[in-house]
Design a protein around this motif. Structure first.
Motif, PDB file in Angstrom:
ATOM      1  N   GLY A 260       0.806  -1.219   0.000  1.00  0.00           N
ATOM      2  CA  GLY A 260       0.000   0.000   0.000  1.00  0.00           C
ATOM      3  C   GLY A 260       0.834   1.262   0.000  1.00  0.00           C
ATOM      4  O   GLY A 260       0.620   2.172  -0.810  1.00  0.00           O
ATOM      5  N   LEU A 261       1.833   1.328   0.888  1.00  0.00           N
ATOM      6  CA  LEU A 261       2.651   2.533   0.992  1.00  0.00           C
ATOM      7  C   LEU A 261       3.608   2.669  -0.190  1.00  0.00           C
ATOM      8  O   LEU A 261       3.895   3.787  -0.641  1.00  0.00           O
ATOM      9  CB  LEU A 261       3.433   2.526   2.307  1.00  0.00           C
ATOM     10  CG  LEU A 261       2.599   2.626   3.582  1.00  0.00           C
ATOM     11  CD1 LEU A 261       3.507   2.689   4.799  1.00  0.00           C
ATOM     12  CD2 LEU A 261       1.665   3.823   3.557  1.00  0.00           C
ATOM     13  N   GLY A 262       4.113   1.539  -0.680  1.00  0.00           N
ATOM     14  CA  GLY A 262       4.989   1.600  -1.845  1.00  0.00           C
ATOM     15  C   GLY A 262       4.275   2.162  -3.063  1.00  0.00           C
ATOM     16  O   GLY A 262       4.832   3.001  -3.790  1.00  0.00           O
ATOM     17  N   HIS A 263       3.062   1.731  -3.267  1.00  0.00           N
ATOM     18  CA  HIS A 263       2.262   2.234  -4.396  1.00  0.00           C
ATOM     19  C   HIS A 263       1.908   3.707  -4.187  1.00  0.00           C
ATOM     20  O   HIS A 263       2.023   4.523  -5.122  1.00  0.00           O
ATOM     21  CB  HIS A 263       0.998   1.392  -4.527  1.00  0.00           C
ATOM     22  CG  HIS A 263       0.318   1.537  -5.844  1.00  0.00           C
ATOM     23  ND1 HIS A 263      -0.598   0.628  -6.323  1.00  0.00           N
ATOM     24  CD2 HIS A 263       0.391   2.499  -6.809  1.00  0.00           C
ATOM     25  CE1 HIS A 263      -1.031   1.017  -7.517  1.00  0.00           C
ATOM     26  NE2 HIS A 263      -0.458   2.156  -7.814  1.00  0.00           N
ATOM     27  N   LEU A 264       1.509   4.043  -2.976  1.00  0.00           N
ATOM     28  CA  LEU A 264       1.119   5.425  -2.675  1.00  0.00           C
ATOM     29  C   LEU A 264       2.265   6.395  -2.935  1.00  0.00           C
ATOM     30  O   LEU A 264       2.063   7.482  -3.493  1.00  0.00           O
ATOM     31  CB  LEU A 264       0.678   5.518  -1.210  1.00  0.00           C
ATOM     32  CG  LEU A 264       0.139   6.868  -0.724  1.00  0.00           C
ATOM     33  CD1 LEU A 264      -1.181   7.191  -1.416  1.00  0.00           C
ATOM     34  CD2 LEU A 264      -0.042   6.859   0.787  1.00  0.00           C
ATOM     35  N   ALA A 265       3.482   6.002  -2.552  1.00  0.00           N
ATOM     36  CA  ALA A 265       4.643   6.891  -2.709  1.00  0.00           C
ATOM     37  C   ALA A 265       4.994   7.150  -4.166  1.00  0.00           C
ATOM     38  O   ALA A 265       5.647   8.148  -4.478  1.00  0.00           O
ATOM     39  CB  ALA A 265       5.850   6.297  -1.984  1.00  0.00           C
ATOM     40  N   GLU A 266       4.564   6.281  -5.071  1.00  0.00           N
ATOM     41  CA  GLU A 266       4.918   6.434  -6.485  1.00  0.00           C
ATOM     42  C   GLU A 266       3.781   7.000  -7.334  1.00  0.00           C
ATOM     43  O   GLU A 266       3.886   7.020  -8.564  1.00  0.00           O
ATOM     44  CB  GLU A 266       5.381   5.084  -7.043  1.00  0.00           C
ATOM     45  CG  GLU A 266       6.689   4.614  -6.433  1.00  0.00           C
ATOM     46  CD  GLU A 266       7.253   3.377  -7.108  1.00  0.00           C
ATOM     47  OE1 GLU A 266       6.791   3.030  -8.223  1.00  0.00           O
ATOM     48  OE2 GLU A 266       8.155   2.749  -6.534  1.00  0.00           O
ATOM     49  N   LEU A 267       2.731   7.454  -6.689  1.00  0.00           N
ATOM     50  CA  LEU A 267       1.643   8.067  -7.451  1.00  0.00           C
ATOM     51  C   LEU A 267       2.122   9.355  -8.128  1.00  0.00           C
ATOM     52  O   LEU A 267       2.909  10.112  -7.540  1.00  0.00           O
ATOM     53  CB  LEU A 267       0.458   8.373  -6.535  1.00  0.00           C
ATOM     54  CG  LEU A 267      -0.342   7.174  -6.017  1.00  0.00           C
ATOM     55  CD1 LEU A 267      -1.405   7.634  -5.034  1.00  0.00           C
ATOM     56  CD2 LEU A 267      -0.972   6.395  -7.160  1.00  0.00           C
ATOM     57  N   PRO A 268       1.677   9.640  -9.344  1.00  0.00           N
ATOM     58  CA  PRO A 268       2.096  10.860 -10.045  1.00  0.00           C
ATOM     59  C   PRO A 268       1.827  12.137  -9.253  1.00  0.00           C
ATOM     60  O   PRO A 268       2.642  13.071  -9.284  1.00  0.00           O
ATOM     61  CB  PRO A 268       1.268  10.822 -11.337  1.00  0.00           C
ATOM     62  CG  PRO A 268       0.967   9.368 -11.550  1.00  0.00           C
ATOM     63  CD  PRO A 268       0.811   8.790 -10.180  1.00  0.00           C
ATOM     64  N   VAL A 270       1.895  12.562  -6.053  1.00  0.00           N
ATOM     65  CA  VAL A 270       2.898  12.693  -4.998  1.00  0.00           C
ATOM     66  C   VAL A 270       4.198  13.241  -5.572  1.00  0.00           C
ATOM     67  O   VAL A 270       4.807  14.168  -5.026  1.00  0.00           O
ATOM     68  CB  VAL A 270       3.140  11.327  -4.313  1.00  0.00           C
ATOM     69  CG1 VAL A 270       4.302  11.424  -3.323  1.00  0.00           C
ATOM     70  CG2 VAL A 270       1.875  10.862  -3.600  1.00  0.00           C
ATOM     71  N   ASN A 271       4.633  12.680  -6.682  1.00  0.00           N
ATOM     72  CA  ASN A 271       5.875  13.138  -7.310  1.00  0.00           C
ATOM     73  C   ASN A 271       5.765  14.571  -7.827  1.00  0.00           C
ATOM     74  O   ASN A 271       6.737  15.333  -7.758  1.00  0.00           O
ATOM     75  CB  ASN A 271       6.250  12.190  -8.449  1.00  0.00           C
ATOM     76  CG  ASN A 271       6.814  10.880  -7.932  1.00  0.00           C
ATOM     77  OD1 ASN A 271       7.949  10.809  -7.479  1.00  0.00           O
ATOM     78  ND2 ASN A 271       6.004   9.835  -7.971  1.00  0.00           N
ATOM     79  N   ALA A 272       4.601  14.945  -8.323  1.00  0.00           N
ATOM     80  CA  ALA A 272       4.408  16.325  -8.796  1.00  0.00           C
ATOM     81  C   ALA A 272       4.527  17.314  -7.641  1.00  0.00           C
ATOM     82  O   ALA A 272       5.087  18.403  -7.793  1.00  0.00           O
ATOM     83  CB  ALA A 272       3.044  16.447  -9.466  1.00  0.00           C
TER      84      ALA A 272
END
Length: 372
Positions: A260-268, A270-272
């Protein structure tokens, strides 16, 4: 009656359910290839955790922990001195054995000591969760995030430890002060059942102690899966009852958290958001590491900010401080609570850890900037 048991079980495993739902929701909203899921799952970490769970369960079932606890209680003069001893031992072990391994050793011991005496177990376990975070901050091998940043920054072992020393010393001083303030001034009082000592199963104790040491070494050299597989086979043959009592649901919980957290951290999105921040400013990086740790835990936060950080030491201090506060800030917090299995553990942790973060964050930053 059966429905009530299921409700109680689901209530106890709320963390597993919450992160399983988060993982499912993200999978539906943002489909990703299998390779990404494998990366998020962190197989070596889960394998290492499985091996530690097996070894520690054997040590518990051997009654060796109970005997060590009785010896400590018999020699302690006050609850405060006993608490400081346990907090110091936890911090020192976390420098060598990593924060989660030290909890696997000390928390079961603390629970047994609480059964033998008037030591407030839940307060002590919360203090130990804070202590492993403080102690592991100093060592490059004290936690996964330190290991990652130490290697990424290409620093020497002693160079990394020296740079982290002001922050680690400040953290431990605050933990020691909280221990002295929070624990009662009473003398240690033995419970009547302390005199009824169970004999140690020496064979199981020796097997489990060797298994624990071997697992730590194999994890250090990147062979956690091999170690867990060997331990599983050995305990199937030699101690199947201990194997059956292992907390396997804890493994599932961590798998759900990692996914869950790994996927959440790589959401576009989040990166933006991160792309708009100036990480060349130490305070920006420091605050970002702490906040990210509170949202997605400090190991995923480290991975998220690693390539953006201009100074690995600033990031290392930030994510270690970020282990305080909310329980999710460090997976060591969740391990401590799960091992202790005390009522209202999450509430007690937050009552101490959130104020501790608010006090320690500025003091650690000042100590690091002035003395680092």
């Amino acid at each position: 009656m059966r429905a009530r048991r299921w409700r109680d079980r689901l209530k106890a495993e709320w963390l597993l359910l919450a992160f399983a739902l988060l993982t499912l929701a993200l999978a539906l909203a943002d489909p990703q290839p299998i390779a990404a899921w494998r990366r998020w799952l962190q197989g070596p970490t889960l394998a290492g955790l499985a091996g530690l769970l097996i070894a520690i369960q054997g040590i518990r079932d051997s009654a060796m922990v109970q005997h060590v606890a009785a010896l400590l209680v018999a020699r302690a003069h006050s609850l405060r001195s006993l608490g400081l001893l346990l907090v110091t031992a936890t911090a020192l072990l976390s420098m060598v054995l990593t924060n989660d391994v030290s909890l696997f050793v000390l928390v079961p011991l603390t629970v047994v000591i609480g059964g033998l005496s008037n030591l407030p177990v839940l307060r002590m376990v919360v203090l130990e969760a804070l202590a492993v975070n403080a102690g592991s901050t100093l060592s490059p091998i004290g936690s996964p995030q330190n290991l990652l940043l130490w290697q990424h920054g290409q620093l020497s072992f002693l160079g990394f430890a020296w740079a982290m020393a002001p922050a680690a010393v400040m953290m431990f001083a605050l933990v020691a002060a909280l221990t002295w303030i929070w624990l009662p001034r009473d003398r240690v009082a033995l419970a009547p059942q302390a005199l009824d000592r169970q004999s140690v199963a020496r064979g199981l104790a020796a097997l489990s102690t060797i298994a624990l040491a071997a697992m730590v070494v194999l994890m250090e050299y990147g062979h956690a899966a091999l170690g867990a597989g060997v331990l599983l086979l050995v305990f199937v043959l030699a101690a199947p009852r201990s194997l059956a009592r292992v907390d396997w649901l804890l493994l599932l919980t961590f798998a759900a958290i990692f996914l869950g957290l790994g996927h959440l951290a790589e959401l576009p999105a989040v990166n933006a958001t991160l792309d708009r921040l100036d990480f060349s400013q130490p305070l920006t990086l420091y605050l970002s590491g702490i906040i990210a740790s509170q949202l997605i835990s400090n190991v995923p936060a480290t991975v998220l900010l690693l390539e953006r950080a201009h100074d690995p030491i600033t990031l290392a201090i930030a994510v270690n401080v970020g282990g305080f506060g909310l329980a999710i800030g460090s997976l060591a917090n969740l391990i401590a609570l799960r091992l202790a299995r005390q009522p209202h553990g999450l509430r007690a942790l937050h009552q101490a850890s959130v104020p501790f973060l608010l006090v320690s964050a500025p003091l650690v930053y000042l100590a690091w900037r002035w003395l680092g």
